[in-house]
Design a protein around this motif. Structure first.
Motif, mmCIF file in Angstrom:
data_model
loop_
_atom_site.group_PDB
_atom_site.id
_atom_site.type_symbol
_atom_site.label_atom_id
_atom_site.label_comp_id
_atom_site.label_asym_id
_atom_site.label_seq_id
_atom_site.Cartn_x
_atom_site.Cartn_y
_atom_site.Cartn_z
ATOM 1 N N CYS A 177 -27.659 9.759 1.867
ATOM 2 C CA CYS A 177 -26.759 9.775 0.734
ATOM 3 C C CYS A 177 -27.484 10.834 -0.225
ATOM 4 C CB CYS A 177 -26.838 8.511 0.094
ATOM 5 S SG CYS A 177 -25.656 8.178 -1.341
ATOM 6 N N ALA A 178 -28.912 10.876 -0.594
ATOM 7 C CA ALA A 178 -29.352 11.783 -1.336
ATOM 8 C C ALA A 178 -29.142 12.942 -1.067
ATOM 9 C CB ALA A 178 -31.047 11.468 -1.258
ATOM 10 N N ALA A 179 -29.324 13.442 0.269
ATOM 11 C CA ALA A 179 -29.083 14.988 0.707
ATOM 12 C C ALA A 179 -27.609 15.206 0.505
ATOM 13 C CB ALA A 179 -29.295 14.914 2.218
ATOM 14 N N ALA A 180 -26.671 14.189 0.704
ATOM 15 C CA ALA A 180 -25.184 14.437 0.525
ATOM 16 C C ALA A 180 -24.923 14.775 -1.235
ATOM 17 C CB ALA A 180 -24.248 13.355 1.121
ATOM 18 N N MET A 181 -25.597 14.032 -1.887
ATOM 19 C CA MET A 181 -25.215 14.292 -3.320
ATOM 20 C C MET A 181 -25.851 15.490 -3.849
ATOM 21 S SD MET A 181 -23.667 11.602 -3.979
ATOM 22 C CE MET A 181 -23.682 11.890 -5.942
ATOM 23 N N ALA A 182 -26.925 16.024 -3.366
ATOM 24 C CA ALA A 182 -27.510 17.249 -3.694
ATOM 25 C C ALA A 182 -26.556 18.378 -3.260
ATOM 26 C CB ALA A 182 -28.757 17.582 -2.768
ATOM 27 N N ASP A 183 -25.705 18.239 -1.976
ATOM 28 C CA ASP A 183 -24.817 19.061 -1.680
ATOM 29 C C ASP A 183 -23.582 19.128 -2.546
ATOM 30 O OD1 ASP A 183 -22.223 20.002 -0.558
ATOM 31 O OD2 ASP A 183 -23.015 19.623 1.622
ATOM 32 N N VAL A 184 -23.078 18.146 -3.219
ATOM 33 C CA VAL A 184 -21.897 17.909 -4.152
ATOM 34 C C VAL A 184 -22.281 18.446 -5.232
ATOM 35 C CG1 VAL A 184 -20.657 16.105 -5.436
ATOM 36 C CG2 VAL A 184 -21.355 15.724 -3.295
ATOM 37 N N GLU A 185 -23.590 18.343 -5.701
ATOM 38 C CA GLU A 185 -23.798 19.243 -7.029
ATOM 39 C C GLU A 185 -24.019 20.532 -6.929
ATOM 40 O OE1 GLU A 185 -25.196 18.059 -9.941
ATOM 41 O OE2 GLU A 185 -24.754 16.185 -9.237
#
Length: 527
Positions: free
Chosen positions: A132-140
């Protein structure tokens, strides 16, 4: 319970767009389980969805609500598999680009399923939270919309349609509804809709003992990081529940209970026996919870039985990794309470195996591991299918002078030691190793040992009941060279099919103290 919160999400769920892709799944009777727990039990078959799990309800509802400008930026999701499939299917149907982050530990069946739906896959992290942390970095960086698997209000509302369907499918209010809990999205949505329709129905959340993040949050009064979780029920392996799903579950759930891996394995088998479907471990959680709750609350169970008020358990998914089924089969008898694993000390002398098996009485032996250790006493690892309580069996063995250690709840014993009992013969005596096959039926092992009872000492014994037509035993015998011909004549007379494995390289490597010069291996012709 806040009637306002339940009513709000009932309205959200009534407006949810799910049936472009989702099915109204059946509510099926479970007669065997009903007879076992004493209450009519119904299974809500979310494993019959197009993606074999409930997650596409919330995913499609969420994506359907997105404005055009957000759809143009695409969506990102993080999931161990079922939410990923739901988002991928919804994105494909709505023409939205989807990028799915999945843990590196995700079963291959789920990765392949998401690939087949056309989404881009990025595998990162070893658990949901790292992914999830990796996905949120993508979203940013990308500006894509993050489709949260359990904390988005539109996702929760989509899952809440399950509760509406339950209300539509039942003539009377259910007494209890059991819901699997991971991050809490389905539990929140279904609890809200069920409570809005049936305020007096109990709603019970069910978590694995090794991934009980919602129970920990409720006890702490806020979401907390429980650290590393068990991965057996990977679909609910969440370290921190969502803030919104926590708030709703804390208010709407009557109770959150936990079940063991063994109880989940037993529930997988129970569902298969009822409907000939194999749920994934997370998909069987609610059934395991219903069985456990009935045992823990006999008075409430009896009251519901007297009123003929049914219980409902949500079978949430069937994306099981085929390789995991062996573990399920191995543990389900322990989870049902029908098997015990024991370490038993018996005298190291001819005939002691046979005496021990006779002492077990009507209990069938499911596993028997023994290795001569050169001492006056032998320690055997034995699995027993129970026809009485485990305590009664242990008392009976104790009365006959056997020292017994219960290993039924010992994870090291169940995961490792049962496969490691063996080693090299510590003495210099001449050992011969044989593999036997015999028709598998009740009492077959006792009959086998009775036939083998003779003048030659058994130095090694390994047997496991695999529910197959034939039982298989690897046994070692201390046979002086002068007795070789008489020993083989004895084996031929038993009528059992056998193969001489003394010179087998695997046996030489792990069971023999030193290579033994032997005659050409013999194979019986007995059927």
């Amino acid at each position: 319970m806040s009637e306002g919160l339940a009513a709000e999400f009932l309205q959200r769920a009534l407006r949810a767009q799910v049936y472009d892709v989702a099915k109204r799944t059946p509510l099926e009777k479970a007669p065997k389980l009903s007879a076992r727990i004493g209450v009519p039990l119904l299974l809500k078959r979310e494993d019959l969805q197009p993606t074999f799990a409930f997650k596409l309800r919330g995913a499609y509802n969420c994506l359907h609500q997105l404005p055009a400008e957000q759809r143009a930026n695409g969506v990102v999701a993080a999931s161990a598999g079922n939410h990923a499939q739901g988002v991928a299917l919804a994105a494909r149907e709505l023409g939205i680009a989807a990028r799915i982050y999945m843990p590196r530990t995700t079963p291959e069946i789920k990765v392949r399923a998401v690939e087949a739906l056309g989404a881009e896959i990025v595998q990162a992290g070893d658990d949901y939270d790292a992914t999830c942390a990796a996905a949120m970095a993508d979203v940013e960086k990308s500006g894509a919309y993050f489709v949260h698997p359990f904390n988005d209000p539109d996702v929760i509302a989509g899952q809440g349609t399950i509760g509406i369907e339950i209300g539509q499918q039942m003539a009377k209010p259910p007494a209890v509804v059991f819901i699997p809990v991971g991050g809490g999205g389905m539990a929140a949505g279904v609890a809200a809709t069920v409570k809005a329709i049936y305020p007096n129905t109990k709603v019970i959340g069910v978590e694995p003992e090794d991934a009980a993040s919602m129970k920990a949050a409720i006890e702490a009064g806020k979401p907390v990081d429980i650290g590393a979780t068990g991965m057996f029920a990977d679909g609910v392996a969440v370290r921190i529940v969502g803030s919104r799903s926590y708030a709703m579950c804390a208010e709407l759930l009557d109770e959150v209970i936990t079940v063991s891996v063994d109880e989940v394995c037993a529930a997988v088998r129970s569902v298969f026996e009822e409907v000939r479907a194999v749920p994934e471990p997370a998909g069987a959680l609610a059934v395991a919870g219903a069985i456990a709750w009935a045992a823990r609350h006999p008075e409430a169970t009896a009251a519901d039985a007297a009123d003929q008020r049914a219980w409902v358990a949500i079978v949430s998914g069937a994306n099981v990794n085929f390789d995991r089924l062996g573990h399920v089969v191995e543990r389900c008898a322990l989870g049902d309470g029908n098997e015990a694993l024991l370490a038993v000390t018996i005298p190291e002398r001819p005939g002691s195996f046979l005496e021990f098996c006779r002492t077990l009485g009507d209990c069938s032996v499911s596993e028997f591991n023994y290795r001569n250790n050169g001492t006056p006493d032998a320690r055997v690892f034995v699995g027993v299918r129970l026809r009485e309580s485990e305590a009664t069996l242990e008392d009976r063995l104790g009365e006959r002078g056997y020292e017994v250690i219960d290993l039924s709840r010992n994870e090291v014993a169940k995961l490792h030691l049962r496969h490691l009992v063996g080693g090299c013969l510590p003495t210099g005596e001449r050992e011969r190793l044989y593999r036997f096959e015999f028709p598998e039926r009740p009492g077959a092992l006792l009959e086998f040992l009775t036939v083998l009872a003779g003048r030659w000492s058994i130095s090694l014994f390994h047997y496991r009941n695999h529910a197959a037509a034939h039982g298989r035993v690897l046994a070692g015998f201390l046979v002086p060279e002068a007795d070789e011909d008489r020993f083989h004549a004895f084996l031929d007379e038993t009528g059992y099919h056998y193969t001489d494995e003394t010179d087998n390289p695997a046996c030489q490597a792990f069971l023999s103290a030193a290579p033994v010069a032997v005659a050409k291996p013999r194979v019986s012709v007995a059927g």
